[in-house]
Design a protein around this motif. Sequence first.
Motif: not given
Length: 165
Positions: A16, A20, A54, A151
């Motif tokens: 992730l 990002r 997601i 996040q």
Amino acid sequence: MAARRDGLDELDRKVLHLIRERPRTGLLEIARLLGVARGTVQARLDRMVADGVITDFGPNLSPRALGYPVQAFTTLEVEQITRPDISAALTAIPEVLEAHIVTGPGDVWCRIAGRDHEHIQQVIDQTLAIPGVRRSSTVITLSTVVAHRVQPLADDPRAADRRSP
């Protein structure tokens, strides 16, 4: 499809972070950076998509860069029976960036964007013209201290303990 699993492990968090931080990086490069097989990265992404972790892979857009530098938060008081119609009407107004049904004072909270203060007033007037909207209360943003983010929740290793079934 990958099996459903509760929570995120360390590899999920690393994947992730990379997508990002480097959204244009390919799966093969992500796999190389993490020291895992490309298929492992693909399986992790597929699982996180299937689990709803997601939600999209689209670019984040800047209202300011698109010509809408002023943002405001408006709270609408509405007739409860008309909420579905109000939701549809709000969706049709491009300057409404998001809308949420809330508890407490007011019923619907909206984040709106405008070219200037006059444009914000026009958007507010549009929302007030929606049948079932009784009144609004609006504040203009001066600056953003913390932009929308998720996040940090994914980074918290305790997240798996708090995830609902």
